[in-house]
Design an enzyme around this catalytic site. Structure first.
Site, PDB file in Angstrom:
ATOM      1  N   GLY A  81     -20.770  34.487   6.423  1.00 37.61           N
ATOM      2  CA  GLY A  81     -21.939  34.982   7.141  1.00 37.61           C
ATOM      3  C   GLY A  81     -23.126  34.103   6.834  1.00 37.61           C
ATOM      4  O   GLY A  81     -22.967  32.936   6.460  1.00 37.61           O
ATOM      5  N   SER A  82     -24.310  34.670   6.966  1.00 40.88           N
ATOM      6  CA  SER A  82     -25.506  33.850   6.827  1.00 40.88           C
ATOM      7  C   SER A  82     -25.793  33.531   5.362  1.00 40.88           C
ATOM      8  O   SER A  82     -25.361  34.242   4.448  1.00 40.88           O
ATOM      9  CB  SER A  82     -26.697  34.585   7.436  1.00 40.88           C
ATOM     10  OG  SER A  82     -26.900  35.791   6.730  1.00 40.88           O
TER      11      SER A  82
ATOM     12  N   GLY B 231     -25.359  35.719   1.899  1.00 42.95           N
ATOM     13  CA  GLY B 231     -24.486  35.137   0.869  1.00 42.95           C
ATOM     14  C   GLY B 231     -25.185  35.036  -0.478  1.00 42.95           C
ATOM     15  O   GLY B 231     -24.585  35.291  -1.525  1.00 42.95           O
TER      16      GLY B 231
ATOM     17  N   GLU C 290     -18.707  31.442   2.516  1.00 42.31           N
ATOM     18  CA  GLU C 290     -18.740  30.473   3.626  1.00 42.31           C
ATOM     19  C   GLU C 290     -19.977  30.810   4.445  1.00 42.31           C
ATOM     20  O   GLU C 290     -20.039  31.888   5.046  1.00 42.31           O
ATOM     21  CB  GLU C 290     -17.491  30.585   4.501  1.00 42.31           C
ATOM     22  CG  GLU C 290     -16.222  30.078   3.860  1.00 42.31           C
ATOM     23  CD  GLU C 290     -16.229  28.581   3.584  1.00 42.31           C
ATOM     24  OE1 GLU C 290     -17.070  27.867   4.180  1.00 42.31           O
ATOM     25  OE2 GLU C 290     -15.432  28.153   2.759  1.00 42.31           O
TER      26      GLU C 290
ATOM     27  N   CYS D  99     -20.279  28.485  13.230  1.00 42.87           N
ATOM     28  CA  CYS D  99     -20.797  27.889  11.999  1.00 42.87           C
ATOM     29  C   CYS D  99     -20.709  26.372  12.089  1.00 42.87           C
ATOM     30  O   CYS D  99     -21.473  25.666  11.454  1.00 42.87           O
ATOM     31  CB  CYS D  99     -20.016  28.402  10.800  1.00 42.87           C
ATOM     32  SG  CYS D  99     -18.255  28.280  11.022  1.00 42.87           S
TER      33      CYS D  99
HETATM   34  P1  NAD Z   1     -24.668  38.171   8.512  1.00 42.84           P
HETATM   35  O1  NAD Z   1     -24.926  37.526   7.191  1.00 42.84           O
HETATM   36  O2  NAD Z   1     -25.792  38.846   9.194  1.00 42.84           O
HETATM   37  O3  NAD Z   1     -23.531  39.299   8.349  1.00 42.84           O
HETATM   38  C1  NAD Z   1     -22.267  39.003   7.848  1.00 42.84           C
HETATM   39  C2  NAD Z   1     -21.656  40.249   7.247  1.00 42.84           C
HETATM   40  O4  NAD Z   1     -22.350  40.628   6.060  1.00 42.84           O
HETATM   41  C3  NAD Z   1     -21.664  41.476   8.146  1.00 42.84           C
HETATM   42  O5  NAD Z   1     -20.420  42.126   8.028  1.00 42.84           O
HETATM   43  C4  NAD Z   1     -22.792  42.322   7.561  1.00 42.84           C
HETATM   44  O6  NAD Z   1     -22.652  43.694   7.818  1.00 42.84           O
HETATM   45  C5  NAD Z   1     -22.643  42.020   6.094  1.00 42.84           C
HETATM   46  N1  NAD Z   1     -23.831  42.243   5.252  1.00 42.84           N
HETATM   47  C6  NAD Z   1     -25.133  42.163   5.611  1.00 42.84           C
HETATM   48  N2  NAD Z   1     -25.921  42.337   4.519  1.00 42.84           N
HETATM   49  C7  NAD Z   1     -25.099  42.519   3.457  1.00 42.84           C
HETATM   50  C8  NAD Z   1     -25.310  42.723   2.061  1.00 42.84           C
HETATM   51  N3  NAD Z   1     -26.543  42.777   1.530  1.00 42.84           N
HETATM   52  N4  NAD Z   1     -24.236  42.862   1.257  1.00 42.84           N
HETATM   53  C9  NAD Z   1     -22.991  42.778   1.756  1.00 42.84           C
HETATM   54  N5  NAD Z   1     -22.720  42.587   3.070  1.00 42.84           N
HETATM   55  C10 NAD Z   1     -23.772  42.460   3.922  1.00 42.84           C
HETATM   56  O7  NAD Z   1     -24.004  37.049   9.440  1.00 42.84           O
HETATM   57  P2  NAD Z   1     -23.659  37.106  11.002  1.00 42.84           P
HETATM   58  O8  NAD Z   1     -24.942  37.108  11.768  1.00 42.84           O
HETATM   59  O9  NAD Z   1     -22.649  38.161  11.302  1.00 42.84           O
HETATM   60  O10 NAD Z   1     -22.920  35.688  11.210  1.00 42.84           O
HETATM   61  C11 NAD Z   1     -23.593  34.501  11.463  1.00 42.84           C
HETATM   62  C12 NAD Z   1     -23.647  33.623  10.220  1.00 42.84           C
HETATM   63  O11 NAD Z   1     -22.329  33.402   9.716  1.00 42.84           O
HETATM   64  C13 NAD Z   1     -24.191  32.225  10.497  1.00 42.84           C
HETATM   65  O12 NAD Z   1     -25.102  31.877   9.473  1.00 42.84           O
HETATM   66  C14 NAD Z   1     -22.955  31.327  10.450  1.00 42.84           C
HETATM   67  O13 NAD Z   1     -23.196  29.995  10.090  1.00 42.84           O
HETATM   68  C15 NAD Z   1     -22.140  32.029   9.416  1.00 42.84           C
HETATM   69  N6  NAD Z   1     -20.731  31.651   9.543  1.00 42.84           N
HETATM   70  C16 NAD Z   1     -20.215  30.772   8.633  1.00 42.84           C
HETATM   71  C17 NAD Z   1     -18.891  30.365   8.727  1.00 42.84           C
HETATM   72  C18 NAD Z   1     -18.303  29.415   7.738  1.00 42.84           C
HETATM   73  O14 NAD Z   1     -17.090  29.373   7.615  1.00 42.84           O
HETATM   74  N7  NAD Z   1     -19.099  28.638   7.007  1.00 42.84           N
HETATM   75  C19 NAD Z   1     -18.082  30.862   9.771  1.00 42.84           C
HETATM   76  C20 NAD Z   1     -18.656  31.761  10.693  1.00 42.84           C
HETATM   77  C21 NAD Z   1     -19.967  32.151  10.554  1.00 42.84           C
END
Ligand code: NAD
Length: 496
Positions: free
Chosen positions: A227-228, A232, A249, A283
């Site tokens: 995720g973001s 992370g 990631e 990503c």
């Molecule tokens: P996000 O960080 O908003 O959410 C990801 C997940 O984390 C969701 O399931 C969300 O509910 C959960 N979450 C949110 N806050 C949390 C917390 N405090 N503790 C635990 N879990 C929590 O990301 P998104 O908007 O769903 O996805 C987009 C991001 O993901 C972009 O930054 C993209 O680059 C990244 N991404 C990276 C890869 C990679 O392999 N490097 C692949 C796909 C997406």
């Protein structure tokens, strides 16, 4: 009335303890409600952990080849249902059908790869330094793996994590993105249909509260997050304090370099696919175009022309090439980058606004946007936008292109278009990324190779391929001394 979905905990589909739900809508047409999904919290996670502990007792004792057999059946079911699942995913996430089919295919590839790993999971046998003694290592399951996934690959990313975790003998709690809960529901149904014992998998829907509860639960030793970067970092702090095994990631700011000897038609196809595929919400999306000044004007003119002609709309319609963004906040974020204060003199040469058509009136659409004259080091050149926006940076040499590529905090993927084989190989060494493509865009990873980034994109682990099994298993070292006497390593070995 929209259908109400449940969590899967303790071998049953159950309502959230709080009784609260959230709505999941089609981002291409927000009037279309897909369903109501549980807004879970700590109590649901606690119940999931209890069940997953029982699941782990059973599953960790199941021979790895038999665990692999279940995953092979999962692959078979995904093959049979590919079209129907892709359709449901496009309705939920917005990207075009060809891409959601690819997303399901990645799950299929991951299932079959993991299935065969059940007959490998190699340990090592090495010579002991002492006589009549064997020394070897085996792979052991760890416990409960907590998996937290983003919205952009609703099937592929949960399978990248769940399949190797399961093959390695762990039980799983999946907390999918609240933007794409339906795909996760379908995946869990398929795992159960394939014969996975019920308590081995738990599905807990929800957002930040559910994610936080999973990350901070003391009985979940493994967390895998995609995720973001900001999320992370928050997760990393908790896992660091609790000594958890953590795979992160995160974001990217991926660049395509187009040299003066590049095949420009090939590079054009790559730039369009890399920058505007998945509406830029990958990503690995091509977010920066680093172009040699000798071909800059010609190339950007062709790019603008082609970007203007891309067809926006519902990804389930065959003529659509670019779908919507995932939600209003994502579109607001993109629009923020078009503010003159952020542009800092760069010029919007294509897009830069919402489309005005009946087909796009009810979704989160934004026109494919090309911004020329972006300065290295500026926000447009360094921040992840996660939308259909391509920042063009003009350079005068290969060395400058490499410098521009490397001067961001992220390091996921990069690509170079050139006809010069020496330059191509130099780029493979010089570009600071986890993945580099030659004469191909920044996207296109295959499931049987490791996937991940350097610098602040990740924390050193990889998904996919052979490396991911290291993350989901412990190395256990076994010594067997059959000499019948006490033999002291280091001491008796060199006894004089
Ligand atoms: P996000 O960080 O908003 O959410 C990801 C997940 O984390 C969701 O399931 C969300 O509910 C959960 N979450 C949110 N806050 C949390 C917390 N405090 N503790 C635990 N879990 C929590 O990301 P998104 O908007 O769903 O996805 C987009 C991001 O993901 C972009 O930054 C993209 O680059 C990244 N991404 C990276 C890869 C990679 O392999 N490097 C692949 C796909 C997406």
């Amino acid at each position: 009335m929209a259908k109400t979905f449940k969590n899967f905990i303790g071998g049953k589909w159950v309502a959230p303890v709080s009784g609260r739900y959230f709505q999941n809508r089609n981002p291409a047409d927000t009037r279309d409600v897909i369903g109501r999904f549980p807004d879970s919290g700590a109590a649901d996670i606690a119940a999931a952990v209890k069940s997953a502990q029982a699941g782990f007792e059973l599953w960790s004792r199941t021979p790895a080849p038999l665990r692999g057999d279940v995953l092979r059946r999962v692959g078979d079911i995904l093959v049979a249902r590919k079209e129907e699942i892709a359709d449901a995913m496009t309705r939920e996430m917005g990207k075009v059908l060809a891409e959601t089919r690819g997303d399901v295919q990645e799950g299929i590839d991951t299932a079959y790869y993991a299935a065969t790993e059940g007959r490998r999971l190699f340990g090592r046998t090495v010579p002991s330094e002492l006589r009549r003694k064997w020394a070897m290592s085996v792979r052991r399951p760890i416990g409960i793996a907590g998996l937290i996934t983003p919205f952009n690959f609703p099937m592929a990313i949960p399978t990248w994590k769940a399949f190797p975790a399961l093959l390695s003998g762990n039980s799983v709690i999946l907390k999918p993105s609240e933007d794409v809960p339906h795909t996760a529901h379908l995946l869990v149904e398929i795992l159960l249909e394939a014969g996975l014992p019920e308590q081995v998998i738990q599905l807990v829907h929800g957002g930040e509260a559910a994610g936080r509860a999973l990350v901070s639960h003391p009985r979940v030793p493994v967390i895998s997050f995609t995720g973001s970067s900001s999320t992370g970092s928050a997760i990393g702090e908790v896992c660091g304090r609790m000594h958890k095994r953590l795979s992160l990631e995160m974001g990217g700011k991926n660049a395509m370099i187009v040299m003066d000897d590049a095949d420009l038609s090939l590079a054009l196809d790559g730039a369009l696919w890399g920058a505007f595929g998945t509406t830029g919400q990958r990503c690995t999306a091509t977010s920066r175009l680093i172009v040699h000044r000798k071909v800059h004007d010609r190339f950007v003119a062709r790019l603008v022309d082609a970007a203007e002609r891309l067809v926006l709309g519902d990804g389930r319609e065959s003529r659509t090439q670019v779908g919507p963004l995932i939600h209003a906040a994502a579109r607001d974020k993109v629009e923020g980058y078009l503010d003159p204060a952020v542009l800092q003199g760069a010029s919007v040469v294509s897009g830069g606004s919402r489309p005005r058509s009946a087909r796009t009136a009810n979704g989160f659409f934004y026109r494919p946007t090309v911004i020329d004259g972006v300065k290295p080091g500026s926000r447009l050149a360094t921040e992840e936008i996660f939308g259909p926006v391509l920042s063009v940076i003009r350079v005068g040499s290969y060395e400058q292109a490499v410098r521009v590529n490397n001067e961001v905090q992220y390091g996921l993927s990069s690509s170079i278009y050139t006809g010069n084989v020496n330059l191509a190989f130099r780029a493979l060494e010089d570009l600071q990324n986890g993945i580099t493509y030659v004469n191909a865009p920044t996207i296109g990873a295959e499931a049987h190779l490791p996937f991940g980034g350097v610098k602040q994109t990740g924390n050193g682990h990889r998904e996919g391929g052979w490396e991911v099994f290291d993350f989901y298993s412990e190395t256990k070292v076994c010594y067997v001394d059959f000499s019948g006497a006490l033999q002291r390593a280091q001491i008796d070995t060199y006894d004089v």
